[in-house]
Design a protein around this motif. Sequence first.
Motif, PDB file in Angstrom:
ATOM      1  N   ALA A  29      -6.870  28.246   3.394  1.00  0.00           N
ATOM      2  CA  ALA A  29      -7.087  29.429   2.881  1.00  0.00           C
ATOM      3  C   ALA A  29      -5.994  29.774   1.882  1.00  0.00           C
ATOM      4  CB  ALA A  29      -7.349  30.442   3.732  1.00  0.00           C
ATOM      5  N   ASP A  30      -4.665  29.360   2.055  1.00  0.00           N
ATOM      6  CA  ASP A  30      -3.362  29.633   1.133  1.00  0.00           C
ATOM      7  C   ASP A  30      -3.867  28.837  -0.053  1.00  0.00           C
ATOM      8  OD1 ASP A  30      -2.470  30.455   3.461  1.00  0.00           O
ATOM      9  OD2 ASP A  30      -1.152  28.731   3.697  1.00  0.00           O
ATOM     10  N   PHE A  31      -4.721  28.085  -0.380  1.00  0.00           N
ATOM     11  CA  PHE A  31      -5.027  27.412  -1.619  1.00  0.00           C
ATOM     12  C   PHE A  31      -6.296  27.528  -2.237  1.00  0.00           C
ATOM     13  CE2 PHE A  31      -2.145  24.681   1.110  1.00  0.00           C
ATOM     14  CZ  PHE A  31      -1.242  24.472   0.381  1.00  0.00           C
ATOM     15  N   ALA A  32      -6.873  28.897  -1.551  1.00  0.00           N
ATOM     16  CA  ALA A  32      -8.283  29.209  -2.263  1.00  0.00           C
ATOM     17  C   ALA A  32      -7.894  29.523  -3.828  1.00  0.00           C
ATOM     18  CB  ALA A  32      -8.466  30.483  -1.564  1.00  0.00           C
ATOM     19  N   GLY A  33      -8.999  29.194  -4.632  1.00  0.00           N
ATOM     20  CA  GLY A  33      -8.851  28.996  -5.997  1.00  0.00           C
ATOM     21  C   GLY A  33      -8.054  27.729  -6.608  1.00  0.00           C
ATOM     22  N   SER A  34      -7.849  26.821  -5.900  1.00  0.00           N
ATOM     23  CA  SER A  34      -7.265  25.704  -6.433  1.00  0.00           C
ATOM     24  C   SER A  34      -7.953  24.485  -5.629  1.00  0.00           C
ATOM     25  CB  SER A  34      -5.688  25.499  -5.590  1.00  0.00           C
ATOM     26  OG  SER A  34      -4.855  26.731  -6.109  1.00  0.00           O
ATOM     27  N   LYS A  35      -7.884  23.521  -6.406  1.00  0.00           N
ATOM     28  CA  LYS A  35      -8.491  22.369  -5.787  1.00  0.00           C
ATOM     29  C   LYS A  35      -7.214  21.541  -5.127  1.00  0.00           C
ATOM     30  CE  LYS A  35      -9.265  21.104 -10.380  1.00  0.00           C
ATOM     31  NZ  LYS A  35      -9.599  20.719 -11.466  1.00  0.00           N
ATOM     32  N   VAL A  36      -7.829  20.898  -3.861  1.00  0.00           N
ATOM     33  CA  VAL A  36      -6.996  20.473  -2.867  1.00  0.00           C
ATOM     34  C   VAL A  36      -7.434  19.132  -2.516  1.00  0.00           C
ATOM     35  CG1 VAL A  36      -5.851  20.993  -0.650  1.00  0.00           C
ATOM     36  CG2 VAL A  36      -6.479  22.832  -1.872  1.00  0.00           C
ATOM     37  N   VAL A  37      -6.581  18.166  -2.450  1.00  0.00           N
ATOM     38  CA  VAL A  37      -6.705  16.741  -1.913  1.00  0.00           C
ATOM     39  C   VAL A  37      -6.087  16.893  -0.252  1.00  0.00           C
ATOM     40  CG1 VAL A  37      -6.046  14.625  -1.847  1.00  0.00           C
ATOM     41  CG2 VAL A  37      -6.679  15.594  -3.979  1.00  0.00           C
ATOM     42  N   VAL A  38      -6.928  16.654   0.695  1.00  0.00           N
ATOM     43  CA  VAL A  38      -6.517  16.651   2.129  1.00  0.00           C
ATOM     44  C   VAL A  38      -6.749  15.151   2.667  1.00  0.00           C
ATOM     45  CG1 VAL A  38      -6.697  17.559   4.258  1.00  0.00           C
ATOM     46  CG2 VAL A  38      -7.391  18.981   2.191  1.00  0.00           C
ATOM     47  N   TYR A  39      -5.594  14.522   2.757  1.00  0.00           N
ATOM     48  CA  TYR A  39      -5.713  13.073   3.192  1.00  0.00           C
ATOM     49  C   TYR A  39      -5.123  12.935   4.970  1.00  0.00           C
ATOM     50  CZ  TYR A  39      -0.824  11.632   2.729  1.00  0.00           C
ATOM     51  OH  TYR A  39       0.402  11.162   2.737  1.00  0.00           O
ATOM     52  N   PHE A  40      -5.875  12.331   5.534  1.00  0.00           N
ATOM     53  CA  PHE A  40      -5.648  12.110   6.879  1.00  0.00           C
ATOM     54  C   PHE A  40      -5.317  10.596   7.267  1.00  0.00           C
ATOM     55  CE2 PHE A  40      -8.498  15.671   7.001  1.00  0.00           C
ATOM     56  CZ  PHE A  40      -8.141  16.508   8.101  1.00  0.00           C
ATOM     57  N   TYR A  41      -3.969  10.457   7.845  1.00  0.00           N
ATOM     58  CA  TYR A  41      -3.416   9.086   7.866  1.00  0.00           C
ATOM     59  C   TYR A  41      -3.207   9.073   9.361  1.00  0.00           C
ATOM     60  CZ  TYR A  41       0.983  11.948   7.721  1.00  0.00           C
ATOM     61  OH  TYR A  41       1.987  12.672   7.708  1.00  0.00           O
ATOM     62  N   PRO A  42      -3.114   7.710  10.024  1.00  0.00           N
ATOM     63  CA  PRO A  42      -2.866   7.654  11.463  1.00  0.00           C
ATOM     64  C   PRO A  42      -1.475   7.986  12.023  1.00  0.00           C
ATOM     65  CG  PRO A  42      -4.123   5.690  10.237  1.00  0.00           C
ATOM     66  CD  PRO A  42      -3.611   6.640   9.368  1.00  0.00           C
ATOM     67  N   ALA A  43      -0.256   7.482  11.438  1.00  0.00           N
ATOM     68  CA  ALA A  43       0.751   7.680  11.868  1.00  0.00           C
ATOM     69  C   ALA A  43       2.048   7.678  10.921  1.00  0.00           C
ATOM     70  CB  ALA A  43       1.110   6.639  12.884  1.00  0.00           C
ATOM     71  N   ALA A  44       2.698   8.680  10.800  1.00  0.00           N
ATOM     72  CA  ALA A  44       4.130   8.836   9.951  1.00  0.00           C
ATOM     73  C   ALA A  44       4.832   7.496  10.180  1.00  0.00           C
ATOM     74  CB  ALA A  44       4.770  10.079  10.114  1.00  0.00           C
ATOM     75  N   MET A  45       5.499   7.128   9.244  1.00  0.00           N
ATOM     76  CA  MET A  45       6.409   5.989   9.301  1.00  0.00           C
ATOM     77  C   MET A  45       5.880   4.614   9.824  1.00  0.00           C
ATOM     78  SD  MET A  45       9.745   8.082  10.288  1.00  0.00           S
ATOM     79  CE  MET A  45       9.245   8.796  11.933  1.00  0.00           C
ATOM     80  N   THR A  46       4.721   4.427   9.524  1.00  0.00           N
ATOM     81  CA  THR A  46       4.148   3.192   9.624  1.00  0.00           C
ATOM     82  C   THR A  46       3.872   2.504   8.443  1.00  0.00           C
ATOM     83  OG1 THR A  46       1.835   3.997   9.718  1.00  0.00           O
ATOM     84  CG2 THR A  46       2.988   3.606  11.914  1.00  0.00           C
ATOM     85  N   PRO A  47       3.920   1.020   8.235  1.00  0.00           N
ATOM     86  CA  PRO A  47       3.753   0.462   6.777  1.00  0.00           C
ATOM     87  C   PRO A  47       2.541   1.082   5.963  1.00  0.00           C
ATOM     88  CG  PRO A  47       4.291  -1.018   8.478  1.00  0.00           C
ATOM     89  CD  PRO A  47       4.049   0.146   9.308  1.00  0.00           C
ATOM     90  N   GLY A  48       1.529   1.211   6.394  1.00  0.00           N
ATOM     91  CA  GLY A  48       0.454   1.530   5.570  1.00  0.00           C
ATOM     92  C   GLY A  48       0.428   3.081   5.066  1.00  0.00           C
ATOM     93  N   CYS A  49       0.832   3.852   6.239  1.00  0.00           N
ATOM     94  CA  CYS A  49       0.858   5.141   6.056  1.00  0.00           C
ATOM     95  C   CYS A  49       1.880   5.666   5.170  1.00  0.00           C
ATOM     96  CB  CYS A  49       1.150   6.051   7.247  1.00  0.00           C
ATOM     97  SG  CYS A  49      -0.293   5.864   8.342  1.00  0.00           S
ATOM     98  N   THR A  50       3.099   5.007   5.238  1.00  0.00           N
ATOM     99  CA  THR A  50       4.297   5.025   4.444  1.00  0.00           C
ATOM    100  C   THR A  50       3.889   4.878   2.591  1.00  0.00           C
ATOM    101  OG1 THR A  50       5.774   4.754   6.159  1.00  0.00           O
ATOM    102  CG2 THR A  50       6.492   4.402   3.786  1.00  0.00           C
ATOM    103  N   LYS A  51       3.165   3.649   2.647  1.00  0.00           N
ATOM    104  CA  LYS A  51       2.670   3.185   1.220  1.00  0.00           C
ATOM    105  C   LYS A  51       1.801   4.250   0.844  1.00  0.00           C
ATOM    106  CE  LYS A  51       1.855  -1.086   0.843  1.00  0.00           C
ATOM    107  NZ  LYS A  51       2.349  -2.336   0.042  1.00  0.00           N
ATOM    108  N   GLN A  52       0.799   4.728   1.380  1.00  0.00           N
ATOM    109  CA  GLN A  52      -0.106   5.865   1.208  1.00  0.00           C
ATOM    110  C   GLN A  52       0.743   6.956   0.614  1.00  0.00           C
ATOM    111  OE1 GLN A  52      -3.024   7.041   3.665  1.00  0.00           O
ATOM    112  NE2 GLN A  52      -4.559   7.707   2.081  1.00  0.00           N
ATOM    113  N   ALA A  53       1.459   7.348   1.484  1.00  0.00           N
ATOM    114  CA  ALA A  53       2.319   8.635   1.328  1.00  0.00           C
ATOM    115  C   ALA A  53       2.986   8.624  -0.137  1.00  0.00           C
ATOM    116  CB  ALA A  53       3.290   9.130   2.410  1.00  0.00           C
ATOM    117  N   CYS A  54       3.714   7.576  -0.333  1.00  0.00           N
ATOM    118  CA  CYS A  54       4.690   7.132  -1.460  1.00  0.00           C
ATOM    119  C   CYS A  54       3.835   7.319  -2.656  1.00  0.00           C
ATOM    120  CB  CYS A  54       5.573   6.057  -1.057  1.00  0.00           C
ATOM    121  SG  CYS A  54       6.775   6.376   0.060  1.00  0.00           S
TER     122      CYS A  54
END
Length: 159
Positions: A29-54
């Motif tokens: 709700a803090d972002f009402a009136g804005s477009k938001v990309v919400v992405y879900f990833y399995p685990a911080a600091m794993t290779p794939g999740c790090t690549k995606q976050a970066c």
Amino acid sequence: MTESTRLAAGDQSPQFTLPDQDGNTVSLADFAGSKVVVYFYPAAMTPGCTKQACDFRDNLGSLASAGYQVLGVSKDLPVKLKTFQETEQLTFPLLSDADLAVHTGYGVWGEKNLYGKTVTGVLRSTFVIDESGTVELALYNVKATGHVASLRKRLGLPA
């Protein structure tokens, strides 16, 4: 926990309030009136999740200039998210959904194939939510590598 129902374009986005990497509460709700990309990833600091976050970090300026905010969500606790943020210099909120309630609401907790075995876990997924809270895009089982470029193309943003 059972597999959750998937969302589709046109669905109302489930609302949530979660702690971020600093322990502050962040609500959709803090972002009402804005477009938001919400992405879900399995685990911080794993290779794939790090690549995606970066990848999101490196494209944050152009996404923001097109009117998009980015939120990353995982089951990791805030302390691990803080380490991830600092290590990778991530400049967008990382949200902790340790009890998986939001994962379930978005349909991103379920069976997946991991190294030839069927396991239950987080389905790497991305949602684009419009200014009124409606799901514009619901992308399940995305690949970490090249995902942001693919997302930009779907959103009609320049490469």
